[in-house]
Motif scaffolding. Structure first.
Motif, short mmCIF file in Angstrom:
data_model
loop_
_atom_site.label_atom_id
_atom_site.label_comp_id
_atom_site.label_asym_id
_atom_site.label_seq_id
_atom_site.Cartn_x
_atom_site.Cartn_y
_atom_site.Cartn_z
N ALA A 49 0.79 -1.22 0.00
CA ALA A 49 0.00 0.00 0.00
C ALA A 49 0.81 1.25 0.00
CB ALA A 49 -0.94 0.03 1.18
N ALA A 88 -4.34 -3.31 -3.15
CA ALA A 88 -4.51 -2.47 -1.97
C ALA A 88 -5.08 -3.31 -0.84
CB ALA A 88 -5.42 -1.27 -2.26
N ARG A 109 -0.04 -0.85 -0.46
CA ARG A 109 -0.47 -0.60 -1.83
C ARG A 109 0.66 -0.97 -2.78
NH1 ARG A 109 -5.15 1.88 -2.93
NH2 ARG A 109 -6.27 2.46 -1.05
N SER A 144 -2.68 6.30 3.48
CA SER A 144 -3.92 5.52 3.51
C SER A 144 -4.94 6.08 4.48
CB SER A 144 -3.60 4.07 3.88
OG SER A 144 -2.99 4.01 5.15
#
Length: 599
Positions: free
Chosen positions: A18, A222, A235, A22
């Motif tokens: 990721a 993801a 990701r 986030s």
């Protein structure tokens, strides 16, 4: 630790793949790029543009560079059709003066110092944030003109897109994810294939009257999971493109990996710890064949502490290590260079009554160029019904890219210069805005000075530090509704010059405008009209003529989550040029059938 060893540690330690921002994905209304903080209570004191997934789909733009070209403060250049080299100038600054991030990972290539937007498909993008004006005090090198951050699709996104259009264009993409706010995983993939059109004009020295095709394959992963009060997210983004041009072909491979651990450390203290890896490989097969390999590994730790009374303290560190290799067509190494950079930053933000402020400073230590300090300050004031005024000052800097330092050029032309100094900038900006109901308007005026600007000039166009560049401009943006008709547009005036000679910087329009009209016709059908105009601007061998382009859009909702979209580009079939010697498409069409589950 070298980038390769850090990347190996990253890969071995990833339970999921990721990006570095986030936690911001659940806060769509927050512009995290301007402040490096997801605190929604403190609006950014900067000129910003946010494009959501809904905006991207409604635009029906054929690719990312076409979408960005319609935004305030942006000029673009492209050497042919989709997939061809595309560059972006933000507020008149050079193409390598804009820091580009993908999920928080820096993706400016080490060799050229810029990011080529041509090979990142729109199907992989959830959101784009554009911050205009220097942000070096928070992000470090390259953020002289501003920062563009691209967030890839959320782990829970689902949908299918099918496209077909002119120049034998065929596209297919799918995204499938599952989970909730605490745990989720998603995968998306797609392909683009088109025969294309002739990328050059007879004025180009390598003109060949054939079609120049483009193929792209892309994959995104993801995931996230809750770990007590923390969230671990990961990701990955992979793209591979094959781009044809007259008398040659390029193979472009990009990979971005990242993982983030974010959450509260105490009642008023939250953090985000992120590791990232960016790899870009460019192989060109032609009479001037070459290979460029760029690697960068990074570590970012950002801390946000609420001080009470509407104030917050942000501090953190960034460390990156990059390798850049250039090889000739024969395979011989032209150069192989490495460098590292460590940055420490501190910011104090707050608001009291109608006033708000943002102060930041940063110290960067570069293994090649030593220590550099940058700072920024902004003040805002709100009054009445939706009015806000702001003032800002900021510094920027950019370390020369490896091509600018070490490239031998082509027969002596466009050669690098190991004696180059880093570029430095200072910027003043004032803004006035109003928002009420469904209407908003914003005005910005800026004055930037870039010292030791790196330019390729002289009889052989070799890299040198020119004395100073002057960048001045104003921007006016607005949105309103007249009944059901939505109107969005912007106007821009700019002066981008070499202060030593008075010559205009290349491919930057002194005047530019864009206008979009969106009209829903009932519950299931809508029409849209986009117009773009740019004034005459200078290129290497003379001026590029001004132009105006009109595009028409239509959308029909078919039920069951299905949508049919159609776009007619360059409706009036006008000739225009974005780079001397390279062609642009005439009138062309694009048809899309998309599905996504209803909420």
């Amino acid at each position: 630790m070298r980038p390769t060893s850090l990347a190996l540690a990253l890969a071995l330690g990833l339970p999921a793949l990721a990006g570095a921002q986030s936690t911001a994905r659940q806060l769509d209304a927050v512009v995290v790029t301007a402040t490096r903080s997801p605190d929604a209570s403190l609006a950014p004191l900067a000129a910003t543009t946010v494009l959501t997934r809904e905006d991207i789909e409604r635009s029906q733009a054929p690719d990312l560079i076409d979408l960005l070209a319609r935004q305030a403060g942006v000029d673009v250049s492209r050497t042919g059709g989709p997939g061809s080299v595309s560059t972006l100038f933000l507020r008149g600054s050079n193409s390598n003066h804009t820091l580009v991030l993908i999920d928080g990972i820096r993706v400016n290539a080490a060799q050229q110092g810029l990011y080529d937007f041509a090979n990142l498909p729109l199907e992989r993008i959830e959101r784009i944030e554009i911050v205009r004006g220097p942000r070096a005090a928070l992000w470090g090198s390259d953020a002289i003109g501003g920062v563009i951050q691209i967030f890839t699709r959320d782990a829970t996104a689902r949908g299918v897109q099918l496209r077909a259009g002119s120049f034998e264009r065929r596209e297919a993409a799918a995204q499938w994810g599952f989970g909730d706010g605490e745990r989720a995983f998603g995968i998306g993939a797609g392909l683009i294939d088109m025969e294309g059109y002739n990328a050059s004009t007879p004025a180009n020295f390598s003109f060949d009257p054939d079609k120049d095709g483009f193929r792209n394959r892309h994959l995104g992963l993801a995931g996230r999971t809750a770990l007590d009060r923390q969230t671990l997210a990961g990701r990955a983004l992979f793209t591979r493109a094959d781009v044809e041009f007259d008398r040659g072909e390029s193979e472009v491979r990009n990979r971005q990996l990242g993982a983030t651990l974010a959450g509260p450390l105490a009642d008023r203290w939250s953090h985000s710890l992120a590791v990232g890896h960016d790899r870009q490989d460019l192989l060109t097969r032609s009479s001037f064949g070459s290979r460029f390999d760029s690697r960068r590994a990074s570590l970012d730790w950002v801390n946000d502490v609420a001080l009470g009374r509407g104030q917050a303290l942000l501090f953190g560190l960034n460390h990156s290590e990059e390798d850049a290799t250039s090889k000739a067509a024969s395979g011989s190494v032209v150069y192989d260079r490495s460098r590292r950079n460590t940055g420490l930053f501190l910011a104090w933000r707050g608001q009291a009554g109608g006033q708000s402020w943002d102060l930041a400073a940063r110290l960067d230590d570069n293994s090649q160029f030593g220590s550099t300090t940058t700072a920024q300050a902004a003040w805002g004031f709100e009054w009445g019904q939706g009015w806000q005024a702001r003032l800002g000052w900021g510094q920027g800097f950019r370390a020369p890219s490896t091509n600018e330092l070490y490239s031998p050029g082509f027969g002596g032309f466009f050669a690098g210069n190991p004696a180059l100094r880093p570029e430095r900038s200072r910027n003043l900006e004032a803004g006035l805005g109003w928002q009420g109901g469904d209407s908003r308007v914003a005005f910005s005026a800026y004055r930037s000075r870039v010292a030791d600007l790196i330019a390729f000039t002289g009889p052989l166009f070799q890299a040198v530090n020119v004395q100073q560049a002057e960048l001045d401009g104003v921007e006016l943006e607005g949105h309103t509704r007249l009944g059901r008709l939505a109107i969005t547009g912007h106007l821009g005036w700019q002066r981008a010059e070499n202060a030593s000679t008075g010559a205009a910087l290349l491919r930057r329009a002194p005047r530019k405008a864009a206008l979009s009209l969106d009209l829903p016709l009932g519950e299931t059908f809508s029409l849209g009209l986009d117009t773009t105009a740019a004034a005459r601007r200078q290129d290497f061998d003379g001026p590029l003529g001004g132009y105006a382009r009109v595009d028409l859009r239509a959308e029909a909702r078919l039920g069951g989550g299905w949508v049919l979209r159609g776009r007619l580009e360059n409706l009036l079939d006008r000739d225009y040029t974005l780079a001397s010697g390279f062609a642009t498409p005439g009138r062309s069409g694009l048809l899309e059938l998309a599905w996504q589950p209803r909420s």
